[in-house]
Design a protein around this motif. Structure first.
Motif, PDB file in Angstrom:
ATOM      1  N   ALA A  81       0.816  -1.212   0.000  1.00  0.00           N
ATOM      2  CA  ALA A  81       0.000   0.000   0.000  1.00  0.00           C
ATOM      3  C   ALA A  81       0.850   1.262   0.000  1.00  0.00           C
ATOM      4  O   ALA A  81       1.989   1.266   0.468  1.00  0.00           O
ATOM      5  CB  ALA A  81      -0.915   0.004   1.227  1.00  0.00           C
ATOM      6  N   VAL A  82       0.260   2.334  -0.510  1.00  0.00           N
ATOM      7  CA  VAL A  82       0.874   3.655  -0.403  1.00  0.00           C
ATOM      8  C   VAL A  82      -0.082   4.646   0.264  1.00  0.00           C
ATOM      9  O   VAL A  82       0.321   5.736   0.643  1.00  0.00           O
ATOM     10  CB  VAL A  82       1.317   4.211  -1.775  1.00  0.00           C
ATOM     11  N   LYS A  83      -1.354   4.259   0.408  1.00  0.00           N
ATOM     12  CA  LYS A  83      -2.341   5.109   1.080  1.00  0.00           C
ATOM     13  C   LYS A  83      -3.306   4.235   1.864  1.00  0.00           C
ATOM     14  O   LYS A  83      -3.439   3.034   1.606  1.00  0.00           O
ATOM     15  CB  LYS A  83      -3.082   5.987   0.080  1.00  0.00           C
TER      16      LYS A  83
ATOM     17  N   ASP B 216       6.288  -3.448   7.146  1.00  0.00           N
ATOM     18  CA  ASP B 216       7.551  -2.836   6.714  1.00  0.00           C
ATOM     19  C   ASP B 216       7.255  -1.456   6.145  1.00  0.00           C
ATOM     20  O   ASP B 216       6.629  -1.322   5.085  1.00  0.00           O
ATOM     21  CB  ASP B 216       8.200  -3.743   5.663  1.00  0.00           C
ATOM     22  N   LEU B 217       7.698  -0.425   6.859  1.00  0.00           N
ATOM     23  CA  LEU B 217       7.498   0.949   6.412  1.00  0.00           C
ATOM     24  C   LEU B 217       8.656   1.387   5.503  1.00  0.00           C
ATOM     25  O   LEU B 217       9.769   0.866   5.628  1.00  0.00           O
ATOM     26  CB  LEU B 217       7.418   1.891   7.613  1.00  0.00           C
ATOM     27  N   PRO B 218       8.426   2.341   4.599  1.00  0.00           N
ATOM     28  CA  PRO B 218       9.509   2.814   3.730  1.00  0.00           C
ATOM     29  C   PRO B 218      10.678   3.358   4.547  1.00  0.00           C
ATOM     30  O   PRO B 218      10.484   3.997   5.584  1.00  0.00           O
ATOM     31  CB  PRO B 218       8.847   3.941   2.922  1.00  0.00           C
TER      32      PRO B 218
ATOM     33  N   LYS C  70       5.175  11.282   3.905  1.00  0.00           N
ATOM     34  CA  LYS C  70       3.713  11.343   3.910  1.00  0.00           C
ATOM     35  C   LYS C  70       3.115   9.947   4.046  1.00  0.00           C
ATOM     36  O   LYS C  70       2.151   9.740   4.799  1.00  0.00           O
ATOM     37  CB  LYS C  70       3.219  12.007   2.617  1.00  0.00           C
ATOM     38  N   THR C  71       3.687   8.991   3.334  1.00  0.00           N
ATOM     39  CA  THR C  71       3.210   7.602   3.396  1.00  0.00           C
ATOM     40  C   THR C  71       3.343   7.044   4.809  1.00  0.00           C
ATOM     41  O   THR C  71       2.423   6.429   5.342  1.00  0.00           O
ATOM     42  CB  THR C  71       4.005   6.720   2.406  1.00  0.00           C
ATOM     43  N   ILE C  72       4.507   7.276   5.424  1.00  0.00           N
ATOM     44  CA  ILE C  72       4.751   6.784   6.789  1.00  0.00           C
ATOM     45  C   ILE C  72       3.825   7.466   7.781  1.00  0.00           C
ATOM     46  O   ILE C  72       3.185   6.798   8.610  1.00  0.00           O
ATOM     47  CB  ILE C  72       6.226   7.028   7.188  1.00  0.00           C
ATOM     48  N   ASN C  73       3.717   8.778   7.701  1.00  0.00           N
ATOM     49  CA  ASN C  73       2.907   9.526   8.667  1.00  0.00           C
ATOM     50  C   ASN C  73       1.432   9.161   8.589  1.00  0.00           C
ATOM     51  O   ASN C  73       0.749   9.075   9.614  1.00  0.00           O
ATOM     52  CB  ASN C  73       3.086  11.031   8.460  1.00  0.00           C
TER      53      ASN C  73
ATOM     54  N   SER D 141      -3.155   6.898  11.399  1.00  0.00           N
ATOM     55  CA  SER D 141      -4.490   6.370  11.136  1.00  0.00           C
ATOM     56  C   SER D 141      -4.704   4.926  11.566  1.00  0.00           C
ATOM     57  O   SER D 141      -5.830   4.432  11.539  1.00  0.00           O
ATOM     58  CB  SER D 141      -4.806   6.483   9.632  1.00  0.00           C
ATOM     59  N   ARG D 142      -3.644   4.249  11.988  1.00  0.00           N
ATOM     60  CA  ARG D 142      -3.755   2.799  12.234  1.00  0.00           C
ATOM     61  C   ARG D 142      -3.961   2.523  13.722  1.00  0.00           C
ATOM     62  O   ARG D 142      -3.005   2.466  14.508  1.00  0.00           O
ATOM     63  CB  ARG D 142      -2.491   2.116  11.724  1.00  0.00           C
TER      64      ARG D 142
END
Length: 200
Positions: free
Chosen positions: A12-14, A75-77, A94-97, A102-103
């Motif tokens: 995923a990216v979003k 696994d985060l970028p 932005k992807t990580i934040n 939100s999780r």
């Protein structure tokens, strides 16, 4: 933990692409060259489930690994890849934040650092965020096999001081090559998952 089943469940990216928030998740973050893909493969007992690359910054997506239908490794970028453009770095951030903010089923955010080097400013910033958001503050010190016993003692002390790690037990030396402390980390994650389910 005995790995009976594991799969790359989602890429995923979003947030619209994330899997359902139905399992406790253990996300790990770190510099682009810290060895996150090798860490994933070693933890899951697989050689190529997570793609490894000699080129830092390869992982630009969030990869969700479902294990035994009981929990996920996420696994985060990687961050801090100097060759990446400012635009690319902003997109990764932005992807990580978005994931972190939100999780709700994020049980723990784990910081990976290269045991051979002092933590960077980005590592310190990330670890401060981890503690501020009431996570335990687990640090996995990768590539431990490349250091002598004496070097390890010095590196351990450097990491603890640089990050202000509250307890020695929160720093786990680790090697994807020798599989050092894979069992120890699974015991920690099992305990954390059990606590998360009980709390939830």
């Amino acid at each position: 933990m005995k790995i009976r089943q594991c799969e790359l469940e989602k890429v995923a990216v979003k947030k619209e692409q994330y899997p359902a928030a139905d399992l406790p998740e253990f996300a790990f973050c770190g510099r682009s060259n810290v060895g996150k893909s090798s860490f994933t493969n070693a933890m899951l007992g697989r050689k190529n489930l997570a793609r490894t690359s000699g080129k830092p910054g390869k992982t630009r997506t969030i990869n969700f690994y479902r294990i035994n239908d009981a929990l996920r490794l996420v696994d985060l970028p990687g961050y801090g890849y100097a060759v990446a453009s400012k635009k690319e770095q902003d997109a990764w951030a932005k992807t990580i934040n978005e994931y972190l903010e939100s999780r709700d089923n994020l049980a723990e955010l784990i910081l990976l650092v290269d045991m051979r080097h002092e933590p960077t400013a980005k590592d310190k910033e990330m670890y401060a965020w981890i503690l501020e958001n009431d996570f335990a503050g687990l640090v996995v010190a990768t590539k431990a096999d490349k250091l002598s016993k004496n070097q390890r003692h010095k590196a351990f002390a450097t990491i603890k001081k640089a990050l202000n790690v509250p307890y020695d037990d929160l720093i786990v030396p680790y090697s994807a090559v020798t599989k050092e402390n894979v069992d120890v980390l699974w015991e920690i994650l099992d305990d954390m998952a059990a606590y998360y389910r009980k709390k939830d």
